[in-house]
Design a protein around this motif. Sequence first.
Motif, PDB file in Angstrom:
ATOM      1  N   LYS A  20       1.072  -0.965   0.006  1.00  0.00           N
ATOM      2  CA  LYS A  20      -0.384  -0.302   0.063  1.00  0.00           C
ATOM      3  C   LYS A  20       1.036   1.080   0.117  1.00  0.00           C
ATOM      4  CE  LYS A  20      -3.160   2.566   2.865  1.00  0.00           C
ATOM      5  NZ  LYS A  20      -4.166   2.492   3.589  1.00  0.00           N
ATOM      6  N   SER A  21       1.993   1.749   1.233  1.00  0.00           N
ATOM      7  CA  SER A  21       2.768   2.127   1.321  1.00  0.00           C
ATOM      8  C   SER A  21       3.940   2.033   1.458  1.00  0.00           C
ATOM      9  CB  SER A  21       2.264   3.856   1.762  1.00  0.00           C
ATOM     10  OG  SER A  21       1.913   3.184   2.999  1.00  0.00           O
ATOM     11  N   VAL A  22       4.970   2.540   1.542  1.00  0.00           N
ATOM     12  CA  VAL A  22       6.451   3.062   1.991  1.00  0.00           C
ATOM     13  C   VAL A  22       6.824   4.115   2.237  1.00  0.00           C
ATOM     14  CG1 VAL A  22       8.453   1.915   1.496  1.00  0.00           C
ATOM     15  CG2 VAL A  22       7.050   0.618   0.717  1.00  0.00           C
ATOM     16  N   LYS A  23       7.167   4.448   3.612  1.00  0.00           N
ATOM     17  CA  LYS A  23       7.366   5.949   4.127  1.00  0.00           C
ATOM     18  C   LYS A  23       8.844   5.810   4.231  1.00  0.00           C
ATOM     19  CE  LYS A  23       2.888   8.068   5.248  1.00  0.00           C
ATOM     20  NZ  LYS A  23       2.742   8.625   6.309  1.00  0.00           N
ATOM     21  N   VAL A  24       9.780   6.619   4.262  1.00  0.00           N
ATOM     22  CA  VAL A  24      11.351   7.118   4.549  1.00  0.00           C
ATOM     23  C   VAL A  24      11.277   8.089   5.706  1.00  0.00           C
ATOM     24  CG1 VAL A  24      13.032   6.907   3.379  1.00  0.00           C
ATOM     25  CG2 VAL A  24      12.150   5.611   2.734  1.00  0.00           C
ATOM     26  N   LEU A  25      12.440   7.979   6.305  1.00  0.00           N
ATOM     27  CA  LEU A  25      13.269   9.242   6.906  1.00  0.00           C
ATOM     28  C   LEU A  25      14.629   8.762   7.670  1.00  0.00           C
ATOM     29  CD1 LEU A  25      12.199  11.870   8.516  1.00  0.00           C
ATOM     30  CD2 LEU A  25      12.096   9.586  10.864  1.00  0.00           C
ATOM     31  N   ALA A  26      15.110   9.872   7.332  1.00  0.00           N
ATOM     32  CA  ALA A  26      16.675  10.098   7.564  1.00  0.00           C
ATOM     33  C   ALA A  26      16.517  10.293   7.977  1.00  0.00           C
ATOM     34  CB  ALA A  26      17.610  10.325   6.163  1.00  0.00           C
ATOM     35  N   TRP A  27      17.398  10.113   9.616  1.00  0.00           N
ATOM     36  CA  TRP A  27      17.494  10.354  10.312  1.00  0.00           C
ATOM     37  C   TRP A  27      19.195  10.306  11.672  1.00  0.00           C
ATOM     38  CZ3 TRP A  27      18.360   7.196  15.576  1.00  0.00           C
ATOM     39  CH2 TRP A  27      18.895   5.893  14.448  1.00  0.00           C
ATOM     40  N   PRO A  28      19.527  10.843  11.832  1.00  0.00           N
ATOM     41  CA  PRO A  28      20.861  10.985  12.312  1.00  0.00           C
ATOM     42  C   PRO A  28      21.218  10.453  13.758  1.00  0.00           C
ATOM     43  CG  PRO A  28      19.886  13.267  13.284  1.00  0.00           C
ATOM     44  CD  PRO A  28      19.216  12.345  12.362  1.00  0.00           C
ATOM     45  N   GLU A  29      21.830   9.667  14.076  1.00  0.00           N
ATOM     46  CA  GLU A  29      21.675   8.347  15.185  1.00  0.00           C
ATOM     47  C   GLU A  29      21.794   9.466  16.261  1.00  0.00           C
ATOM     48  OE1 GLU A  29      24.945   5.400  15.030  1.00  0.00           O
ATOM     49  OE2 GLU A  29      24.496   4.686  13.612  1.00  0.00           O
ATOM     50  N   LYS A  30      22.520  10.424  16.332  1.00  0.00           N
ATOM     51  CA  LYS A  30      22.577  11.429  17.642  1.00  0.00           C
ATOM     52  C   LYS A  30      21.803  12.393  18.312  1.00  0.00           C
ATOM     53  CE  LYS A  30      27.792  10.271  18.723  1.00  0.00           C
ATOM     54  NZ  LYS A  30      29.369  11.343  18.232  1.00  0.00           N
ATOM     55  N   SER A  31      20.616  11.521  18.050  1.00  0.00           N
ATOM     56  CA  SER A  31      19.074  12.532  18.115  1.00  0.00           C
ATOM     57  C   SER A  31      18.342  11.842  19.040  1.00  0.00           C
ATOM     58  CB  SER A  31      18.665  12.971  17.068  1.00  0.00           C
ATOM     59  OG  SER A  31      18.095  10.978  16.613  1.00  0.00           O
ATOM     60  N   SER A  32      17.215  12.964  19.749  1.00  0.00           N
ATOM     61  CA  SER A  32      16.521  12.162  20.047  1.00  0.00           C
ATOM     62  C   SER A  32      15.676  11.115  19.398  1.00  0.00           C
ATOM     63  CB  SER A  32      15.427  13.458  20.553  1.00  0.00           C
ATOM     64  OG  SER A  32      14.927  13.651  19.173  1.00  0.00           O
ATOM     65  N   LEU A  33      15.575  10.914  18.726  1.00  0.00           N
ATOM     66  CA  LEU A  33      15.156   9.782  17.622  1.00  0.00           C
ATOM     67  C   LEU A  33      15.504   8.493  18.151  1.00  0.00           C
ATOM     68  CD1 LEU A  33      14.237  10.680  13.739  1.00  0.00           C
ATOM     69  CD2 LEU A  33      12.464  10.942  16.234  1.00  0.00           C
ATOM     70  N   GLY A  34      17.301   8.848  18.200  1.00  0.00           N
ATOM     71  CA  GLY A  34      18.232   7.814  18.642  1.00  0.00           C
ATOM     72  C   GLY A  34      17.848   7.203  19.879  1.00  0.00           C
ATOM     73  N   GLU A  35      17.343   8.437  20.798  1.00  0.00           N
ATOM     74  CA  GLU A  35      17.587   8.475  22.131  1.00  0.00           C
ATOM     75  C   GLU A  35      16.388   7.544  22.688  1.00  0.00           C
ATOM     76  OE1 GLU A  35      18.247  11.817  24.053  1.00  0.00           O
ATOM     77  OE2 GLU A  35      20.587  12.218  24.108  1.00  0.00           O
ATOM     78  N   LYS A  36      15.160   7.759  22.392  1.00  0.00           N
ATOM     79  CA  LYS A  36      13.517   7.520  22.154  1.00  0.00           C
ATOM     80  C   LYS A  36      13.074   6.578  21.860  1.00  0.00           C
ATOM     81  CE  LYS A  36      10.540  10.444  20.698  1.00  0.00           C
ATOM     82  NZ  LYS A  36       9.639   9.964  19.369  1.00  0.00           N
TER      83      LYS A  36
END
Length: 152
Positions: A67-83
């Motif tokens: 149905k869909s494919v979503k993509v997000l690039a994110w830095p390892e040293k970020s709040s996304l990496g922590e939580k």
Amino acid sequence: MSRRIALSVAAGVVVLGGAGAGAFALAYAGEQPPALADSAARYTAPDGGRDGSLTFATEVTASSGTKSVKVLAWPEKSSLGEKGLTEKDMAAAEPAVCAPLGGDTVRCTYTVKVTAADAASSPRGAWQIAVLATAKDGTTTLDTTAADFTVR
């Protein structure tokens, strides 16, 4: 009852039993979440007035279709990496463009231009690509580290 009839009945039970197991296997296979394979990212930094780019590609297999494919690039040293990244975080992610490969598999590609200003404001170091694949039957797969690249 003759021996011939008894053998026919027994053979019919084996055939029907096998068909039932096959139907169960097909029904079970239909409920499997999408599978990702051959994921890769390529980052090219802007250089001398020319924009750079980030390209990510993956293959998605879903028995009910993708149905869909979503993509997000994110830095390892970020709040996304922590939580830890969640499907909810992926709601605003950008879609990849998918094309059929054959059978239940599609090849999905995500490309974004990287300007000199983008590169200057981006954290340096390791980045990850997160992918949320959604099948037509509603099952999902979230891979928060489908591929990686480095911003220098």
